[in-house]
Write an enzyme that holds these catalytic residues in place. Structure first.
Site, mmCIF file in Angstrom:
data_model
loop_
_atom_site.group_PDB
_atom_site.id
_atom_site.type_symbol
_atom_site.label_atom_id
_atom_site.label_comp_id
_atom_site.label_asym_id
_atom_site.label_seq_id
_atom_site.Cartn_x
_atom_site.Cartn_y
_atom_site.Cartn_z
ATOM 1 N N SER A 144 0.849 -1.195 0.000
ATOM 2 C CA SER A 144 0.000 0.000 0.000
ATOM 3 C C SER A 144 0.885 1.245 0.000
ATOM 4 O O SER A 144 1.659 1.445 -0.927
ATOM 5 C CB SER A 144 -0.963 -0.030 1.191
ATOM 6 O OG SER A 144 -1.936 0.988 1.088
ATOM 7 N N GLU A 249 -1.922 -2.292 -8.237
ATOM 8 C CA GLU A 249 -3.149 -2.560 -7.491
ATOM 9 C C GLU A 249 -3.690 -1.233 -6.986
ATOM 10 O O GLU A 249 -2.968 -0.228 -6.960
ATOM 11 C CB GLU A 249 -2.875 -3.515 -6.321
ATOM 12 C CG GLU A 249 -1.854 -3.023 -5.295
ATOM 13 C CD GLU A 249 -2.451 -2.175 -4.175
ATOM 14 O OE1 GLU A 249 -3.686 -2.154 -4.008
ATOM 15 O OE2 GLU A 249 -1.670 -1.510 -3.472
ATOM 16 N N HIS A 320 -5.164 -4.845 -1.761
ATOM 17 C CA HIS A 320 -5.848 -4.711 -0.478
ATOM 18 C C HIS A 320 -6.882 -5.833 -0.348
ATOM 19 O O HIS A 320 -8.092 -5.623 -0.419
ATOM 20 C CB HIS A 320 -6.502 -3.342 -0.377
ATOM 21 C CG HIS A 320 -5.513 -2.220 -0.252
ATOM 22 N ND1 HIS A 320 -4.720 -1.810 -1.310
ATOM 23 C CD2 HIS A 320 -5.177 -1.442 0.795
ATOM 24 C CE1 HIS A 320 -3.945 -0.817 -0.907
ATOM 25 N NE2 HIS A 320 -4.209 -0.577 0.367
#
Length: 350
Positions: A144, A249, A320
């Site tokens: 992330s 992502e 995630h």
């Protein structure tokens, strides 16, 4: 030596050099540091636990994270400012950077893992001691918001870093198996989605692979969270994507925002010379309140990736989500867009 013979020999040498350069990964051609590999983690090793991004506001998530790492067989050494808070961040910029630098400097720490993502890693990317990291390479991982740090560390030092669960992630069987295989056992891992369970449905609906353009490609793995990656554009910490397998992502971005972020990659030239693209999960990335008056994700991905004429697939266990791959950033790998696989070409750790 005659002029003609000299020209023939010079031409041959030039051709040989060009062939050698073409065979080298993009990093070697660009003068980037040669790849460094950390020592593989093993049970009994000490993990330095740091908070480079958001603070952790309650005690229980920290307790669960530490117990999870202990269940993996590690000892845990909390960073000096692990429990600090400055706004939403896990301490001031100086505190968060110093915890990372101190863990690399500490011979009693074998690897470093982020507690959580969130935001704030970009604020400290220019405050890390990259010379120290080159001298004392260690496992460093997170995902992330940690996208900026795992890519910057690799770019600046050559150290293979890891886009992997943070300490506060759900350490389920799949994620643990992937982490152990790559970071602890040093396997040349084949990363492949788990077999889809159809349950009461006629066909499987979860964790499916979608091939946008078939083919096989080889190159170093580079990427992570799309928004965080784009936030590095124009800086010395933006990764070199030439010849790379780019993995991406995202979470909680409207489709128009995903489109804008991908346009940043295209306009910066980051998409021009990639060898292939692996799209992970784009969690909760929908059209927003306007419904489908906008492009769909399928259309956006087709617009940006099909013109590249390289292998592309979508749906990899990156992002995630509960079940995650451990993806070594900078490691040479081979992707197969038809099979939906990533295969490491050698161990990512020593």
């Amino acid at each position: 030596m005659t002029a003609s013979r000299r020209q023939i020999l010079t031409g041959a040498a030039t051709a040989a050099a060009s062939a050698l350069a073409a065979a080298l990964p993009a990093q070697a051609q660009s003068g980037a540091p040669a790849a460094l590999r950390a020592r593989r983690l093993k049970p009994g090793d000490t993990i330095g636990l740091v908070s480079p991004a958001n603070a952790t506001f309650e005690r229980e998530p920290l307790e669960i994270a530490i117990e999870s790492l202990q269940a993996l067989g590690f000892k845990v050494k909390p960073g000096a400012h692990l429990r600090s808070r400055y706004g939403q961040f896990g301490g001031t910029d100086a505190q968060r950077a110093s915890d990372i630098n101190d863990c690399f400097a500490d011979d009693g720490v074998d690897g470093i893992l982020a507690m959580t993502g969130g935001s704030g890693s970009n604020r400290i990317v220019d405050k890390l001691d990259y010379a120290l990291i080159r001298r004392k390479p260690k496992f460093f991982g997170g995902f992330s918001d940690l996208t900026s740090l795992v890519n910057a560390i690799h770019l600046q030092t050559g150290l293979i870093t890891f886009h992997c669960p943070v300490a506060g992630s759900e350490w389920n069987e799949f994620s643990v198996q992937q982490f152990r295989a790559v970071a602890m056992e040093g396997q040349a891992q084949l990363m492949q989605n788990p077999p889809s369970e159809r349950g009461d449905n006629l066909v499987p609906r979860e964790d499916r692979i979608s091939t946008l353009r078939a083919g096989v490609a080889r190159g170093p793995l580079i990427g992570g969270n799309l928004a965080v990656l784009c936030s590095l554009a124009g800086s010395p910490y933006f990764p070199d994507t030439r010849g790379a397998i780019l993995f991406l992502e995202e979470i909680n971005e409207y489709i128009y925002s995903v489109d804008r972020l991908l346009s940043t990659l295209r306009l910066s030239g980051a998409l021009d010379q990639v060898a292939g693209v692996v799209l992970g999960k784009f969690t909760n990335c929908g059209p927003g309140n306007g419904g489908y008056g906008v492009l769909t994700l399928d259309e956006v991905f087709d617009d940006y990736f099909l013109p590249l004429k390289v292998p592309v697939y979508r749906g990899a266990m990156i992002g995630h989500i509960k079940k995650k791959f451990t993806v070594p950033v900078g490691q040479l790998a081979e992707m197969d867009a038809s099979a939906g696989t990533i295969r490491l070409l050698s161990p990512a750790v020593n």
